[in-house]
Design a protein around this motif. Structure first.
Motif, short mmCIF file in Angstrom:
data_model
loop_
_atom_site.label_atom_id
_atom_site.label_comp_id
_atom_site.label_asym_id
_atom_site.label_seq_id
_atom_site.Cartn_x
_atom_site.Cartn_y
_atom_site.Cartn_z
N PHE A 682 -10.01 6.46 -1.37
CA PHE A 682 -8.04 6.37 -1.74
C PHE A 682 -8.49 5.47 -0.72
O PHE A 682 -8.73 6.13 0.76
CB PHE A 682 -7.30 7.82 -2.14
N PRO A 683 -7.51 4.92 -0.19
CA PRO A 683 -6.50 4.20 0.81
C PRO A 683 -5.58 4.88 1.70
O PRO A 683 -5.06 5.89 0.79
CB PRO A 683 -5.34 2.87 -0.20
N ASN A 684 -5.71 5.15 2.67
CA ASN A 684 -5.08 5.44 3.82
C ASN A 684 -4.07 5.53 3.48
O ASN A 684 -2.78 4.09 4.16
CB ASN A 684 -4.94 5.39 5.40
N PHE A 685 -2.78 6.42 2.89
CA PHE A 685 -0.56 6.11 3.19
C PHE A 685 -0.97 7.07 3.78
O PHE A 685 0.84 7.26 3.75
CB PHE A 685 -1.12 6.92 1.43
N SER A 686 -1.30 7.26 5.40
CA SER A 686 -0.12 8.02 6.24
C SER A 686 0.70 7.41 6.65
O SER A 686 1.12 5.72 6.33
CB SER A 686 -0.63 8.16 7.09
N ALA A 687 1.80 7.85 6.98
CA ALA A 687 3.19 6.78 7.33
C ALA A 687 3.19 6.21 8.27
O ALA A 687 3.11 4.28 7.76
CB ALA A 687 4.44 7.80 7.92
N ALA A 688 1.90 6.26 9.14
CA ALA A 688 1.44 5.31 10.67
C ALA A 688 0.80 4.06 9.77
O ALA A 688 0.88 2.98 10.16
CB ALA A 688 0.53 5.95 11.42
N SER A 718 6.27 0.42 -7.25
CA SER A 718 4.90 -0.63 -7.91
C SER A 718 4.01 -0.95 -6.95
O SER A 718 2.71 -0.99 -7.31
CB SER A 718 5.61 -1.37 -8.71
N CYS A 719 4.85 -2.02 -5.81
CA CYS A 719 4.07 -1.61 -4.85
C CYS A 719 2.93 -1.14 -4.27
O CYS A 719 2.03 -1.31 -3.59
CB CYS A 719 5.35 -2.25 -3.35
N LEU A 720 3.55 0.26 -4.15
CA LEU A 720 1.90 1.39 -3.67
C LEU A 720 1.39 0.96 -4.20
O LEU A 720 -0.40 1.91 -4.16
CB LEU A 720 3.04 2.38 -3.32
N LYS A 721 2.03 1.01 -5.65
CA LYS A 721 0.71 1.30 -7.06
C LYS A 721 -0.18 0.00 -6.57
O LYS A 721 -1.76 0.61 -7.22
CB LYS A 721 2.11 1.76 -8.13
N SER A 722 -0.03 -0.50 -6.20
CA SER A 722 -0.88 -2.18 -6.03
C SER A 722 -2.10 -2.03 -5.68
O SER A 722 -3.13 -2.33 -5.38
CB SER A 722 -0.07 -3.23 -5.82
N LEU A 723 -1.96 -0.83 -4.66
CA LEU A 723 -2.82 -0.55 -3.50
C LEU A 723 -4.11 0.08 -3.96
O LEU A 723 -5.22 0.20 -3.50
CB LEU A 723 -2.72 -0.27 -2.48
N GLN A 728 -9.07 4.34 -9.81
CA GLN A 728 -8.21 5.09 -8.42
C GLN A 728 -6.98 5.96 -9.78
O GLN A 728 -6.13 7.29 -9.88
CB GLN A 728 -8.13 4.60 -7.48
N GLN A 729 -6.49 4.84 -10.20
CA GLN A 729 -5.37 5.52 -10.68
C GLN A 729 -5.30 6.50 -11.98
O GLN A 729 -4.48 7.24 -12.30
CB GLN A 729 -4.12 3.94 -11.33
N GLN A 730 -6.45 6.36 -12.85
CA GLN A 730 -6.70 7.11 -13.93
C GLN A 730 -6.95 8.56 -13.21
O GLN A 730 -6.75 9.94 -14.06
CB GLN A 730 -8.07 6.75 -14.79
N TRP A 731 -7.68 8.40 -11.77
CA TRP A 731 -8.14 9.91 -11.86
C TRP A 731 -6.29 10.77 -10.82
O TRP A 731 -7.06 12.10 -10.94
CB TRP A 731 -8.99 9.18 -10.15
N LEU A 732 -5.72 9.77 -10.46
CA LEU A 732 -4.05 10.18 -9.89
C LEU A 732 -3.42 10.99 -11.06
O LEU A 732 -3.08 12.52 -10.75
CB LEU A 732 -3.78 9.50 -9.47
N ASP A 733 -3.34 10.09 -12.12
CA ASP A 733 -2.29 10.96 -13.78
C ASP A 733 -3.40 11.96 -13.88
O ASP A 733 -2.66 12.69 -14.75
CB ASP A 733 -2.47 9.71 -14.35
N ARG A 734 -4.84 11.64 -14.20
CA ARG A 734 -5.79 13.43 -14.48
C ARG A 734 -5.26 14.56 -13.64
O ARG A 734 -5.52 15.42 -14.51
CB ARG A 734 -6.60 12.24 -15.10
#
Length: 852
Positions: A682-688, A718-723, A728-734
């Motif tokens: 998964f991409p790095n979604f830290s604030a920095a 949607s902007c964030l989800k585009s990353l 990854q989206q399927q795993w996250l929702d499940r």
């Protein structure tokens, strides 16, 4: 109910249930689902009054003033008494009660103010919420306050919620100990006809044709449901023209019925037709519930209603015309079958009817919640902490807090200031309350200002002001007509400001005084003429002045009634002119001059001008650099400027909605817990890192957004989800869903938190909360992320108070902590199930009696 002065029939369906309802109210609350015509608003209340043996009174809440008056007058007539004896009422600016009053009707907004003055409601034994299906803003708020009063202060206070179309399951969750009683109606057969006509906008000629058809083919009086006063008046004019040309319909009268109509004209519309005459009543949904207009045999329903909705962009509520729900259609049709067989004409198709939503949306999701937010703080709570059936949206709460902060009612920490406490005590909305208090503060410099403020408050709060025109003309007209109710209201507000007011003093008020008072209530509605009938408001928006001929299109004015239309435009309906000299004298200190180079934090936009302004109204402006101002900024420059300001302010400065923040937290957790080889890391979604990668996920979506408001309209989720990749989206929702389904089939919201980089355990488990009984049968705590992440479970009491928080349900069920809670809860809530072995007990949402 009937408003004809006749006595109640003894065979109403409710009569068979009177003893049961009275018995249930002796020991607890009642949810009463009574079909139209059952007699719940008349025979039941009259029975409760006659058999009431306790010292306190019965308080009945109704959503509309005309119904409050009509019900009180009707029940008083049944007792051969004057209103104000045993049966009384209170509505805004009108009060008819006495020391003998035992049954009092009030409009719903009055309840909260009574509770703030007397939290125990020491003079009340029973509160009845009638027509609760309408889910008005103040009904929901009052219901939540009463819930708290029952739990904390008055376990002897009884509550009855009743309507013909209740959402029973929702109410039973809020009142788990209440008894549900269902009463059939005495409804005669109704013959339905579908006559589709043009509805958006309403085609008056086609509607008049349907009305005339009904008059020709059916006997009796006709009730026509319409969206608002404007459509009623247009239809009234056209219908009268047609009827004047028809000798066969010469006996038909046409009468309007809506909320701002005078009391006398409302009574005329409700009275039965004289012998040999028929009538057509053109009404808003004011006639949808509780009223039975004798003689009505035909209902013609346009299927439209007008509802107020807050526009978060402007902070102004606009009136939106929309189709009604199926529940409302049922209520309306029922008006035709109260006393005999009836006919209902629906001006839409049967197919369109099947597509109507089942229930109307609660007002608390669409209205301005500033007033109830302030009252909640005065109650010692916040809206989010109250047991509301429906919580307002975060954007509504944010807008309310912003308004209260601007008025000085709260601190930045959302705590009441001394000014805020004073606002709570005032019997008007927050804007008018602020006007009254500020007028008192300024009376040494402006002696007439408190008097003008009292007149404005009476005009806009107690007495229905006109829909358009000059407010000063309206005040003068009331004085010339010797309107005692108006003068009494002004005097009452004057007393609160330590001013003695009489008609002579009021007659000396000038338009300037009225305008000054209005500007204290609506500083953001100060407006300057820009072109034709268009004005620029101090809040930055543009509005159109209606009835410009009467105003003369002044350069400056202050609005008293602004509303938006279906197209999103703002109209100024009621206002008062201001001279530029008055404006400079009152607000000269508020006029600012500044140079806006690139980003302006105050205006929240990019600009290249030097300006002098009052609020967002520009008084003068000059380009700082003509060449820079005339050159169009490229998208690349704009995106670079946005990147700089966002990095400077931080990620939290961005207007990210809750859904976007939850996505960020879920992805952060996924980076720690997802170890699947078939899924890319998964991409790095830290604030920095999100700040460092703005060019990847946010800047591609920037396209001519020059202001923070425009930026806030982006779909950040949607902007964030585009990353994320599809896998990854399927795993996250499940594995890290937003909601968790319990064995009771309830889907509870999961609340995720950011990673704690400084803790040994970086991941904080998400949290769910519900009553303890919902979790019976779960021998182990639910887990997420392929079993790696246990959920924090917050177990609540039947009163929704926290009992225990755990990440190990299995251990808790067998612990001493549970035994102690079990013992305490059995004593406090004996009607609920507290088993010895919760892990092997089926979950439940009802009391033990309902389980048997």
């Amino acid at each position: 109910m009937s408003v004809a002065g006749t006595h109640l029939a003894n065979d109403l369906p409710i009569h068979a249930f009177l003893g049961e309802i009275q018995a249930k109210l002796t020991n607890g609350d009642v949810i009463l689902s009574a079909a139209p015509g059952a007699g719940k608003s008349t025979a039941l209340l009259l029975h409760l009054l006659k058999t009431h043996s306790r010292k306190g009174k019965i308080l009945v809440l109704q959503p509309r003033r005309v119904i409050v008056r009509a019900l009180a007058e009707y029940l008083a007539d049944q007792l051969n008494e004057m209103v104000g004896t045993r049966v009384g009422y209170q509505i805004r600016g009108e009060h008819k009660t006495s020391s003998d009053t035992q049954l009092e009707f009030i409009t719903e907004g009055i309840l909260a103010r009574r509770l703030l003055n007397d939290p125990e409601l020491s003079d009340v034994d029973l509160i009845v919420f009638d027509e609760f299906h309408e889910r008005s803003l103040h009904a929901d708020f009052g219901f939540a306050l009463i819930n708290e009063v029952q739990q904390a202060l008055r376990d002897d206070l009884r509550l009855m919620v009743m309507s013909a179309t209740l959402a029973e399951e929702e109410l039973q969750r809020a009142l788990p100990n209440a008894e549900l009683i269902q009463v059939p109606g005495r409804q005669f057969a109704i013959d339905y006809h579908y006559r589709p006509i043009g509805l958006m906008p309403l085609q008056v000629d086609e509607l008049v044709f349907v009305i005339v058809e009904a008059l020709q083919q059916e006997p009796g009086d006709v009730l026509v449901f319409m969206p608002g006063q404007k459509e009623i008046n247009r239809t009234l004019d056209k219908l009268q023209q047609v009827l004047q040309s028809r000798t066969d319909l010469a006996d038909v009268r046409c009468l309007p019925l809506y909320g701002s109509l005078s009391k006398e004209r409302q009574i005329t519309a409700l009275q039965p037709s004289p012998a040999g005459q028929r009538k057509v009543v053109l009404a808003t949904n004011i006639a949808e519930s509780s009223l039975t207009i004798n003689g009505i045999r035909v209902v013609i329903d346009t299927g439209l209603e007008r509802v107020a909705e807050l526009d978060l962009r402007t902070g102004i509520e606009y009136m939106r015309t929309q189709t009604i729900s199926q529940a409302s259609a049922t209520q309306r049709a029922g008006r035709a079958g109260r006393s005999a067989t009836g006919v209902c004409y629906r001006t839409w198709s049967l197919e369109a009817h099947d597509r109507l939503r089942q229930q109307s949306e609660p007002e608390i999701l669409t209205r301005d919640v500033s007033d109830i937010s302030l009252q909640a703080l005065g109650w010692g709570s916040s809206l989010t902490e109250l047991p509301l059936l429906t919580q307002p949206r975060q954007a509504q709460r944010d807008a309310a807090m912003a308004k209260l902060l601007q008025l000085g009612a709260i601190t930045s920490a959302e705590k009441l200031t001394s000014h805020g406490r004073a606002l709570v005590a005032m019997p008007v909305n927050v804007r008018l309350a602020n006007m009254l208090l500020r007028a008192r503060e300024l009376q040494n410099d402006y002696p007439s200002l408190p008097i003008a403020a009292a007149a404005v408050a009476a005009s806009l709060w107690d007495v229905a002001a006109p829909q358009n025109g000059l407010l000063s003309e309206y005040i003068v007209n009331n004085l010339q007509r010797n309107n005692r109710r108006f003068v009494s209201s002004v005097s009452r507000y004057g007393k609160q400001l330590s001013c003695k007011i009489n008609p002579e003093i009021l007659s000396e008020l000038r338009s300037t005084d009225i305008a000054h008072a209005l500007s204290l209530a609506f500083p953001d509605w100060l407006a300057r003429h820009i072109s034709d009938c268009q004005y620029k408001l101090a809040n930055g928006k543009q509005a159109k002045l209606l009835d410009a001929d009467r105003f003369g299109v002044p350069e400056w004015l202050v609005g008293a009634d602004l509303f938006g239309n279906n197209q999103g435009a703002i109209n100024i309906a009621l206002a008062e002119p201001i001279t530029s000299e008055d404006l400079l004298r009152w607000y000269g200190d508020d006029i600012v001059g500044e140079t806006t180079l690139s980003w302006s934090n105050e205006r929240k936009r990019f600009d290249l001008r030097s300006i002098r302004r009052l609020g967002a109204i520009t008084l003068s402006q000059e380009p700082v650099n003509k060449r820079a101002a005339s050159n169009r900024i490229s998208q690349e420059q704009l995106r670079g400027a946005w990147s700089n300001i966002i990095r400077k302010q931080g990620l939290e400065w961005l207007p990210l909605p809750a859904s976007a923040w939850q996505l960020i937290y879920r992805v952060q957790i996924a980076t720690e817990l997802c170890t699947r080889d078939d899924i890319e890391p998964f991409p790095n979604f830290s604030a920095a890192n999100l700040l460092d990668t703005l060019a990847t996920w946010l800047m591609p979506f920037i396209d001519n957004q020059f202001s923070f408001q425009q930026l806030s309209e982006l779909d950040f989720y949607s902007c964030l989800k585009s990353l994320l990749s599809w896998e990854q989206q399927q795993w996250l929702d499940r594995e890290l869903p937003t909601r968790l389904t319990l064995p009771t089939e309830d889907r509870l919201q999961l609340e995720y938190s950011a990673l704690n980089q400084h803790a040994e355990q970086k991941v904080t488990p998400p949290k769910i909360a519900a009553r303890m009984q919902w979790f019976y049968g779960l021998a182990a705590t639910p887990t997420l992320a392929e079993g790696k992440l246990p959920v924090i479970v917050e177990l609540l009491s039947p009163a929704m108070r926290p009992l225990q928080t755990t990440t190990d349900l299995g251990a808790f069920w067998h612990s001493d902590s549970y035994r102690q809670i079990q013992k305490e809860m059995k004593g406090r809530y004996p009607k609920h199930l507290w088993p010895d072995d919760p892990a092997n007990t089926a979950p439940t949402k009802v009391t033990k009696r309902k389980m048997s």
